[in-house]
Design a protein around this motif. Structure first.
Motif, PDB file in Angstrom:
ATOM      1  N   VAL A  53      10.686  -6.490  -4.763  1.00 27.15           N
ATOM      2  CA  VAL A  53       9.625  -7.579  -4.504  1.00 27.15           C
ATOM      3  C   VAL A  53       8.539  -7.518  -4.832  1.00 27.15           C
ATOM      4  O   VAL A  53       7.750  -7.886  -5.368  1.00 27.15           O
ATOM      5  CB  VAL A  53       9.911  -7.901  -3.026  1.00 27.15           C
ATOM      6  CG1 VAL A  53       8.650  -8.863  -2.715  1.00 27.15           C
ATOM      7  CG2 VAL A  53      11.352  -8.871  -2.473  1.00 27.15           C
ATOM      8  N   TYR A  54       7.777  -5.599  -4.714  1.00 24.92           N
ATOM      9  CA  TYR A  54       7.166  -5.470  -5.048  1.00 24.92           C
ATOM     10  C   TYR A  54       6.587  -5.114  -6.365  1.00 24.92           C
ATOM     11  O   TYR A  54       5.152  -5.751  -7.058  1.00 24.92           O
ATOM     12  CB  TYR A  54       6.356  -4.110  -3.637  1.00 24.92           C
ATOM     13  CG  TYR A  54       5.330  -3.080  -4.982  1.00 24.92           C
ATOM     14  CD1 TYR A  54       3.968  -3.610  -4.356  1.00 24.92           C
ATOM     15  CD2 TYR A  54       5.558  -2.116  -5.841  1.00 24.92           C
ATOM     16  CE1 TYR A  54       3.180  -2.808  -5.168  1.00 24.92           C
ATOM     17  CE2 TYR A  54       4.342  -1.341  -6.088  1.00 24.92           C
ATOM     18  CZ  TYR A  54       3.143  -2.037  -5.480  1.00 24.92           C
ATOM     19  OH  TYR A  54       1.860  -1.388  -5.926  1.00 24.92           O
ATOM     20  N   LEU A  55       7.354  -5.122  -6.926  1.00 26.47           N
ATOM     21  CA  LEU A  55       6.930  -4.074  -8.271  1.00 26.47           C
ATOM     22  C   LEU A  55       6.993  -5.978  -8.993  1.00 26.47           C
ATOM     23  O   LEU A  55       7.141  -6.872 -10.392  1.00 26.47           O
ATOM     24  CB  LEU A  55       8.888  -3.674  -9.072  1.00 26.47           C
ATOM     25  CG  LEU A  55       8.453  -3.059  -8.462  1.00 26.47           C
ATOM     26  CD1 LEU A  55       9.787  -1.413  -8.980  1.00 26.47           C
ATOM     27  CD2 LEU A  55       7.189  -1.395  -9.976  1.00 26.47           C
ATOM     28  N   VAL A  56       7.937  -6.903  -8.671  1.00 27.08           N
ATOM     29  CA  VAL A  56       8.131  -8.572  -9.523  1.00 27.08           C
ATOM     30  C   VAL A  56       6.256  -8.721  -9.139  1.00 27.08           C
ATOM     31  O   VAL A  56       6.005  -9.322 -10.059  1.00 27.08           O
ATOM     32  CB  VAL A  56       8.692  -8.938  -9.087  1.00 27.08           C
ATOM     33  CG1 VAL A  56       8.231 -10.958  -8.495  1.00 27.08           C
ATOM     34  CG2 VAL A  56      10.293  -9.339  -9.141  1.00 27.08           C
ATOM     35  N   GLU A  57       5.764  -8.838  -7.821  1.00 27.76           N
ATOM     36  CA  GLU A  57       4.836  -9.355  -7.219  1.00 27.76           C
ATOM     37  C   GLU A  57       3.194  -8.235  -8.366  1.00 27.76           C
ATOM     38  O   GLU A  57       2.679  -8.988  -9.137  1.00 27.76           O
ATOM     39  CB  GLU A  57       4.691  -9.010  -6.071  1.00 27.76           C
ATOM     40  CG  GLU A  57       5.094 -10.126  -5.303  1.00 27.76           C
ATOM     41  CD  GLU A  57       4.858 -11.163  -5.075  1.00 27.76           C
ATOM     42  OE1 GLU A  57       3.293 -11.527  -5.219  1.00 27.76           O
ATOM     43  OE2 GLU A  57       4.835 -12.369  -4.324  1.00 27.76           O
ATOM     44  N   GLU A 113       0.943  -1.639  -0.375  1.00 27.75           N
ATOM     45  CA  GLU A 113       0.265  -0.358  -0.023  1.00 27.75           C
ATOM     46  C   GLU A 113       1.054   1.162   0.090  1.00 27.75           C
ATOM     47  O   GLU A 113       0.220   1.832  -0.353  1.00 27.75           O
ATOM     48  CB  GLU A 113      -1.418   0.122   1.068  1.00 27.75           C
ATOM     49  CG  GLU A 113      -2.010  -1.268   1.030  1.00 27.75           C
ATOM     50  CD  GLU A 113      -2.667  -1.140   2.246  1.00 27.75           C
ATOM     51  OE1 GLU A 113      -2.835  -0.617   3.176  1.00 27.75           O
ATOM     52  OE2 GLU A 113      -3.609  -1.454   2.538  1.00 27.75           O
ATOM     53  N   TRP A 114       1.814   1.151   0.672  1.00 28.11           N
ATOM     54  CA  TRP A 114       2.636   1.988   0.721  1.00 28.11           C
ATOM     55  C   TRP A 114       3.416   2.743  -0.517  1.00 28.11           C
ATOM     56  O   TRP A 114       3.345   3.713  -0.982  1.00 28.11           O
ATOM     57  CB  TRP A 114       4.214   1.755   1.838  1.00 28.11           C
ATOM     58  CG  TRP A 114       4.719   3.455   2.346  1.00 28.11           C
ATOM     59  CD1 TRP A 114       4.459   4.616   3.185  1.00 28.11           C
ATOM     60  CD2 TRP A 114       5.788   3.894   1.776  1.00 28.11           C
ATOM     61  NE1 TRP A 114       5.442   5.819   2.965  1.00 28.11           N
ATOM     62  CE2 TRP A 114       6.159   5.034   2.594  1.00 28.11           C
ATOM     63  CE3 TRP A 114       6.604   3.497   0.639  1.00 28.11           C
ATOM     64  CZ2 TRP A 114       7.823   4.967   1.970  1.00 28.11           C
ATOM     65  CZ3 TRP A 114       8.158   3.923   0.033  1.00 28.11           C
ATOM     66  CH2 TRP A 114       8.594   4.945   1.165  1.00 28.11           C
ATOM     67  N   LEU A 115       3.775   1.255  -0.586  1.00 30.75           N
ATOM     68  CA  LEU A 115       4.494   1.592  -2.405  1.00 30.75           C
ATOM     69  C   LEU A 115       3.544   2.257  -3.502  1.00 30.75           C
ATOM     70  O   LEU A 115       3.894   2.609  -4.166  1.00 30.75           O
ATOM     71  CB  LEU A 115       5.598   0.038  -2.755  1.00 30.75           C
ATOM     72  CG  LEU A 115       6.884   0.493  -1.522  1.00 30.75           C
ATOM     73  CD1 LEU A 115       7.013  -1.290  -2.421  1.00 30.75           C
ATOM     74  CD2 LEU A 115       8.104   1.249  -2.902  1.00 30.75           C
ATOM     75  N   ALA A 116       2.163   1.595  -3.302  1.00 31.65           N
ATOM     76  CA  ALA A 116       1.714   1.925  -4.008  1.00 31.65           C
ATOM     77  C   ALA A 116       1.145   3.404  -4.494  1.00 31.65           C
ATOM     78  O   ALA A 116       0.243   4.067  -5.534  1.00 31.65           O
ATOM     79  CB  ALA A 116       0.168   0.796  -4.052  1.00 31.65           C
ATOM     80  N   ALA A 117       1.087   3.660  -3.527  1.00 32.36           N
ATOM     81  CA  ALA A 117       0.274   5.418  -3.581  1.00 32.36           C
ATOM     82  C   ALA A 117       2.183   6.734  -3.515  1.00 32.36           C
ATOM     83  O   ALA A 117       1.632   7.108  -3.454  1.00 32.36           O
ATOM     84  CB  ALA A 117       0.925   5.370  -1.612  1.00 32.36           C
ATOM     85  N   GLN A 118       2.626   5.840  -3.779  1.00 32.35           N
ATOM     86  CA  GLN A 118       4.350   6.610  -4.364  1.00 32.35           C
ATOM     87  C   GLN A 118       3.825   7.145  -6.354  1.00 32.35           C
ATOM     88  O   GLN A 118       4.328   5.575  -6.743  1.00 32.35           O
ATOM     89  CB  GLN A 118       5.216   5.833  -4.455  1.00 32.35           C
ATOM     90  CG  GLN A 118       5.551   5.742  -2.821  1.00 32.35           C
ATOM     91  CD  GLN A 118       5.074   6.847  -1.551  1.00 32.35           C
ATOM     92  OE1 GLN A 118       6.251   8.160  -1.943  1.00 32.35           O
ATOM     93  NE2 GLN A 118       5.298   6.448  -0.541  1.00 32.35           N
ATOM     94  N   ALA A 119       3.885   8.317  -6.891  1.00 30.85           N
ATOM     95  CA  ALA A 119       3.418   8.082  -8.587  1.00 30.85           C
ATOM     96  C   ALA A 119       4.887   7.375  -9.052  1.00 30.85           C
ATOM     97  O   ALA A 119       4.736   6.967 -10.025  1.00 30.85           O
ATOM     98  CB  ALA A 119       3.402   9.457  -8.096  1.00 30.85           C
ATOM     99  N   SER A 120       6.043   7.539  -9.084  1.00 32.11           N
ATOM    100  CA  SER A 120       7.456   7.131  -9.611  1.00 32.11           C
ATOM    101  C   SER A 120       7.599   5.854  -9.359  1.00 32.11           C
ATOM    102  O   SER A 120       7.781   4.882 -10.335  1.00 32.11           O
ATOM    103  CB  SER A 120       8.193   7.857  -8.611  1.00 32.11           C
ATOM    104  OG  SER A 120       8.489   7.303  -6.965  1.00 32.11           O
ATOM    105  N   VAL A 121       7.218   5.046  -8.031  1.00 37.88           N
ATOM    106  CA  VAL A 121       7.007   4.089  -7.899  1.00 37.88           C
ATOM    107  C   VAL A 121       5.517   2.784  -9.207  1.00 37.88           C
ATOM    108  O   VAL A 121       6.340   2.305 -10.334  1.00 37.88           O
ATOM    109  CB  VAL A 121       6.594   3.090  -6.888  1.00 37.88           C
ATOM    110  CG1 VAL A 121       6.136   1.204  -7.004  1.00 37.88           C
ATOM    111  CG2 VAL A 121       7.591   3.424  -5.770  1.00 37.88           C
ATOM    112  N   GLU A 122       4.861   3.885  -9.810  1.00 39.37           N
ATOM    113  CA  GLU A 122       3.783   2.883 -10.530  1.00 39.37           C
ATOM    114  C   GLU A 122       4.396   3.927 -11.820  1.00 39.37           C
ATOM    115  O   GLU A 122       4.277   3.171 -12.461  1.00 39.37           O
ATOM    116  CB  GLU A 122       2.340   3.694 -10.433  1.00 39.37           C
ATOM    117  CG  GLU A 122       0.916   3.426 -11.579  1.00 39.37           C
ATOM    118  CD  GLU A 122       1.289   2.657 -11.719  1.00 39.37           C
ATOM    119  OE1 GLU A 122       0.224   1.934 -13.043  1.00 39.37           O
ATOM    120  OE2 GLU A 122       1.084   1.800 -10.836  1.00 39.37           O
ATOM    121  N   LYS A 123       5.064   4.438 -11.987  1.00 37.08           N
ATOM    122  CA  LYS A 123       5.678   4.838 -13.240  1.00 37.08           C
ATOM    123  C   LYS A 123       6.853   4.425 -13.696  1.00 37.08           C
ATOM    124  O   LYS A 123       6.508   4.251 -14.867  1.00 37.08           O
ATOM    125  CB  LYS A 123       6.259   6.718 -13.134  1.00 37.08           C
ATOM    126  CG  LYS A 123       6.738   7.408 -14.116  1.00 37.08           C
ATOM    127  CD  LYS A 123       7.437   8.696 -13.802  1.00 37.08           C
ATOM    128  CE  LYS A 123       8.698   9.686 -15.284  1.00 37.08           C
ATOM    129  NZ  LYS A 123       9.152  10.019 -15.201  1.00 37.08           N
TER     130      LYS A 123
END
Length: 291
Positions: free
Chosen positions: A264-268, A216-226
């Protein structure tokens, strides 16, 4: 039923016996150290005996005749045999450590008639010579880096690979930590160390990218989704061409500093997205080596 052949090659001490045992457990008829000259007649003989799943291990002890293998495999493919090639590898440092632990002699530790008779070969020299002799087969195979894999994880990894249909491209997403080195078998490597890091959040530090609070924390970061969108766009552009080129496996490695959160989050996330269109597997290298 269409016949399946899994050919296992790789470095001495990299875990070929473990891989062969995993395939035996999965129902394959397994043969260790088959001379390359016998590959074609053996597979054709097993066709007569209705053996539909065969696994064969070859190593540098057959170095003189290994150059015959690519042409033999092409012939088997022309006979409608599903052929998969797996190459097990590990770093030289790890291989030296394994040989030192077991006190086994490397197959190339003595120079044969082609070199200087009865002169002992240094272990590192033997390993590097083995890499050179196996380089052609390595180029044609799906490479599995066993440097940081326990035997049980290698067995489960092998089983997941061969469970995917051989006639379709399988997409493998793998997370890793740059501090432990880049996976030697990766086809594409993405560095995500510039992204916001949950490691510095006290409540998130002990968790991983598979845990909901971190996700949830990473999903809220715009750069991660980018980053996820840009990796997705690259793969969506080129996977059809790779599939058209008859690739069996494509490994996409995503690395962060510790291999616990961002990668790990991005692989999932990416494995879930691409599973709708491709056969997709995932692996978390650093989590796999945690007891």
């Amino acid at each position: 039923m269409k016949q399946e052949l899994v050919l296992i090659t790789g470095m001495s001490g990299s875990g070929k016996s473990v891989a062969l045992h995993a395939l035996e457990d999965a129902g394959y008829y397994c043969v260790d150290n088959l001379p390359p000259e016998l590959l074609l007649p053996f597979v054709q003989l097993e066709q007569q005996h209705s053996a539909s799943k065969i696994a064969i291990a070859m190593d540098v002890r057959s170095a003189q005749s290994l150059p015959l293998v690519p042409a033999q495999l092409a012939h088997l493919r022309a006979l409608d045999v599903d052929v998969r090639m797996l190459f097990l590898d590990a770093t030289t440092e790890i291989l030296v450590h394994r040989f030192s632990e077991t006190r086994r002699r490397h197959p190339l530790s003595r120079k044969d008639d082609e070199f200087v008779r009865d002169q002992q070969r240094d272990l590192v020299e033997a390993i590097e010579l083995e890499r050179e002799l196996l380089s052609e087969l390595r180029e044609e195979s799906h490479i599995i880096d066993t440097s940081l894999l326990r035997s049980t994880k290698l067995q489960s990894y092998i089983k997941s690979l061969i469970s995917a249909p051989a006639t379709q491209l399988t997409l493998m997403f793998e997370s890793f930590a740059f501090k432990r080195g880049i996976p030697v078998h990766a086809d594409y490597v993405f560095d995500v160390r510039m992204l916001p890091n949950p490691h510095y959040e006290a409540a998130l530090k002990p968790l991983t990218g598979r845990d909901e609070p971190v996700a949830e924390w990473l999903a809220a970061q715009a750069s991660v989704e980018k980053m996820a969108e840009q990796i997705s766009h690259f793969l969506e552009t080129w996977l059809p061409d790779l599939n058209h080129d008859h690739r069996s496996y494509v490994t996409v490695a995503i690395g962060c500093t510790g291999g616990q959160h961002r990668s790990v989050y991005l692989v999932e996330l990416l494995s879930q997205r691409f599973a709708k269109s491709w056969i997709t597997l995932k692996r978390h290298r650093e989590l796999d080596i945690t007891p």
